[in-house]
Design a protein around this motif. Structure first.
Motif, short mmCIF file in Angstrom:
data_model
loop_
_atom_site.label_atom_id
_atom_site.label_comp_id
_atom_site.label_asym_id
_atom_site.label_seq_id
_atom_site.Cartn_x
_atom_site.Cartn_y
_atom_site.Cartn_z
N UNK A 1 -107.81 -4.56 -84.71
CA UNK A 1 -108.91 -5.47 -85.21
C UNK A 1 -108.74 -6.92 -85.44
N UNK A 2 -108.01 -7.45 -84.99
CA UNK A 2 -107.17 -9.06 -85.61
C UNK A 2 -108.43 -9.49 -84.89
N UNK B 1 -105.87 -10.63 -94.82
CA UNK B 1 -106.28 -9.81 -96.13
C UNK B 1 -107.83 -10.53 -96.03
N UNK B 2 -107.50 -12.29 -96.23
CA UNK B 2 -108.92 -13.65 -96.41
C UNK B 2 -109.84 -12.76 -94.89
N UNK C 1 -105.21 4.99 -80.88
CA UNK C 1 -106.52 5.67 -81.49
C UNK C 1 -106.12 6.00 -83.10
N UNK C 2 -105.19 6.24 -83.38
CA UNK C 2 -104.49 5.93 -85.00
C UNK C 2 -104.43 4.61 -85.23
N UNK D 1 -107.04 0.49 -88.84
CA UNK D 1 -107.55 -0.37 -88.46
C UNK D 1 -109.24 -0.82 -88.92
N UNK D 2 -109.85 0.06 -88.50
CA UNK D 2 -111.77 -0.28 -88.77
C UNK D 2 -111.38 0.19 -90.28
#
Lengths: 391, 247
Positions: free
Chosen positions: A74-75, A382-383, B228-229, B234-235
């Protein structure tokens, strides 16, 4: 304008290369492997394996590296460069598969590993992984096509299963990037000790990740020039830092392994091996050292040149593993025939040309989210989350 | 019962009748020019090599755990119960990994054919199933090459080493090479002096790859769970951040 004529020169060059490759293709399929290559019973694998397959698969590693960075870790700030990376990977694997058809003695049997199993064979595993991963890449690439033709429902459906697809892609890449190194483990006595190590699978994997990053920098720079668009410079800067660390990890593992195996004594042996080993190491160590300096990372040009230097080091490494290391024990000297070189260069030129066409006609560089002001890219992690919430 | 060949280079007279019989059995053209080529090729699946006064024979060693069988992605090579490593041409896709992997550098290729085959000695598998001996054993006028049960061939080789220690270099090539083969060779001099590779590991070769390949299921399971973890964490963090941003 001078920029324009420069551009035309490369297009002309590409067309010429592809034309020569067509002639070589006639020689290969109109004739035989013997007519179109300098391969022999003593040296059965040449640059079609050493470059087209070993390097081709590695150079396409940006696809899984970036897909994991953005979709798994998720970067999200790296989102704008995922699509070009996926496109490069998809093209890369397509070209590898095409190149393989040239190299196989019986290319019409290329599908055999899918039905005639031998799970003990590394090649069998690589075949399966590459087939599956090319499918995964096609699915990762498909949203661009669906977007282009406004097929909204299909796009949303695909989006729902994208995460498992991305995970599958990362697993498959991990397996076959490392397995290309495993291919060579069965011939300890044939390979030069500068390159033979039981660590080959891990070394291949780590260097493939670094190569994925370097290729992303490479294509960012080129597409910025070709399409006269803003280079995602802050992103490239961040990538270049990660690249330096990955090269450092790779070289550290390599040197520790060589010391443990006492392989440094091979450097006393006369011959071309030690020089080619030196070239490979220098081409990786120099860009690493340069990229650790902040000054280098301030200049897009310098970052680009470092990435290119590392990529050349990577290519040298794969050619050394696939060709140099096996030459002495084979007792013959292998120098590729013109047609071998022509096919290889023609495929590279085709890669550039198809990328250009695809980037023109598909939303490769159009982000789903509107571009943010440059300052925002620099924001801390964080931002970044609060930026995401704004969409 | 697995069969094997015993080739005693000390009694070989280099008459090349084994080459000729082999070529005839495989429908290969054999003439003086080909006879003079002292290396394996698509024209010649076994060869006599001359080292001064001495001769040595090269042919497929028919390993107990063959590299070629292990590496072939389409199982075109098969180690049969009777000993021969045989090639199934119709399965082959021509990747030539067998040629690269073979520690003895035996497989050769039909480079100039449009439908090329890998070629190598098959220990006359067609003869062995009939209970006969290989063509090269059959023809050899001085019984330098003989065929028999594998254990019997090792015993015979040992017997010769014990009975005439002065005439032999005290080892049997093929007993330990690559973890054991189905072709055993005796020599008066160290084997590397008559063209045999003595650098070959004395253990089964496929283990070098299997040591890595066997971990694939773990990589798949651990990798999937790990990613998966990470995705889940993160989501989730992103969701939380979004919620907080809305307040």
């Amino acid at each position: 304008m001078s920029g324009r004529s420069h551009f035309n020169f490369w297009r002309l060059m590409g067309a010429a290369l592809m034309l020569v490759a067509v002639a070589a293709t006639v020689l290969r399929f109109g004739g035989s492997l013997g007519a179109s290559t300098n391969l022999s019973d003593q040296f059965p694998w040449g640059i079609w394996i050493g470059f087209d397959v070993l390097c081709g698969v590695g150079l396409a590693a940006g696809g899984f590296t970036l897909a994991a960075t953005v979709h798994i870790f998720h970067l999200k700030r790296f989102e704008p460069i995922v699509r070009p990376a996926i496109l490069t990977a998809f093209l890369g694997y397509g070209l590898v598969c095409l190149a393989l058809l040239f190299d196989l003695g019986r290319p019409w049997n290329v599908w055999h590993p899918l039905v005639m199993w031998n799970p003990h064979s590394v090649m069998f595993e690589v075949g399966w992984c590459v087939t599956l991963y090319t499918t995964v890449l096609a699915l990762e690439f498909l949203p661009l096509v669906l977007e282009r033709f406004r097929l909204e429902r299909a796009r949303l459906m695909l989006r729902r299963i994208m995460i498992p697809i991305v995970i599958l892609g990362v697993i498959l890449s991990t397996l076959h990037q490392s397995s290309l190194g495993t291919l060579f483990l069965i011939m300890p006595q044939k390979m030069n000790a500068l390159w033979y190590t039981p660590m080959l699978p891990i070394l291949f994997y780590v260097s493939a990740i670094a190569t994925g990053l370097a290729m992303t920098i490479f294509e960012s720079w080129h597409s910025a020039r070709a399409f006269a668009r803003q280079l995602e410079f802050p992103l490239v800067q961040k990538l270049s830092r990660v690249l330096a660390v990955m090269i450092a990890v790779y070289l550290a593992m390599r040197f520790m392994d060589m010391s443990a195996r006492r392989a440094w004594t091979m450097m006393d042996q006369p011959g071309t091996e030690r020089w080619l080993f030196g070239v490979e190491i220098v081409l990786m160590a120099v860009p690493m050292l340069l990229l650790f300096r902040e000054q280098t990372r301030k200049s897009p040009q310098a970052i680009y040149l470092c990435a290119v230097m590392y990529l050349l080091g990577f290519v040298t490494n794969r050619l050394n593993v696939g060709i140099t290391s096996l030459e002495r024990s084979s007792g013959v000297q292998y120098i590729p025939k013109w047609s071998e070189v022509a096919i290889t260069l023609g495929l590279v030129a085709a890669g550039f040309a198809i990328f250009r066409v695809a980037a023109h006609h598909l939303p490769v560089f159009e982000e789903e989210v509107p571009p943010l002001p440059p300052a925002a890219w620099e924001a801390e992690a964080s931002d970044a989350y609060s930026i995401q919430s704004g969409q | 019962m697995a069969k094997a060949i015993l080739y005693d280079s000390t009694i070989c007279i280099g008459c090349r009748q084994c080459e000729e019989a082999c070529a005839a059995g495989k429908n290969l053209v054999y003439d003086e020019k080909i006879a003079a080529e002292e290396r394996l090729s698509e024209r010649k699946l076994t060869t006599i090599r001359t080292y001064g006064e001495r001769f040595s024979r090269k042919l497929c060693m028919h390993c107990q755990e063959p590299s070629c069988v292990s590496v072939c992605p389409v199982a075109a090579l098969e180690k049969t119960k009777l000993g021969p490593v045989v090639y199934h041409e119709d399965r082959c896709m021509g990747c030539r990994y067998c040629m690269v992997a073979c520690p003895f550098q035996v497989p050769v290729y039909e480079w100039n054919s449009r439908i090329p085959r890998m070629r190598k000695c098959d220990l006359c598998a067609d003869k062995l199933v009939q209970g006969a001996v290989t063509r090269c054993s059959e023809i050899c006028p001085v019984t330098a090459t003989i065929t028999g049960d594998r254990s019997e061939m090792i015993a015979e080789a040992r017997r010769r080493l014990v009975e005439k220690p002065a005439e032999y270099y005290p080892e049997i090539y093929g007993v330990n090479e690559a973890g054991g083969t189905s072709v055993f060779i005796l020599s008066a001099v160290p084997f590397n002096q008559i063209g045999y590779n003595t650098q070959i590991p004395k253990s089964s070769m496929p283990q070098f790859t299997w040591a890595v390949l066997q971990h694939i299921p773990q990589v798949v399971v651990v990798g999937t769970v790990l990613m998966g973890g990470i995705y889940w964490i993160t989501s989730r963090r992103e969701d939380v951040a979004r919620e907080e941003g809305r307040q």
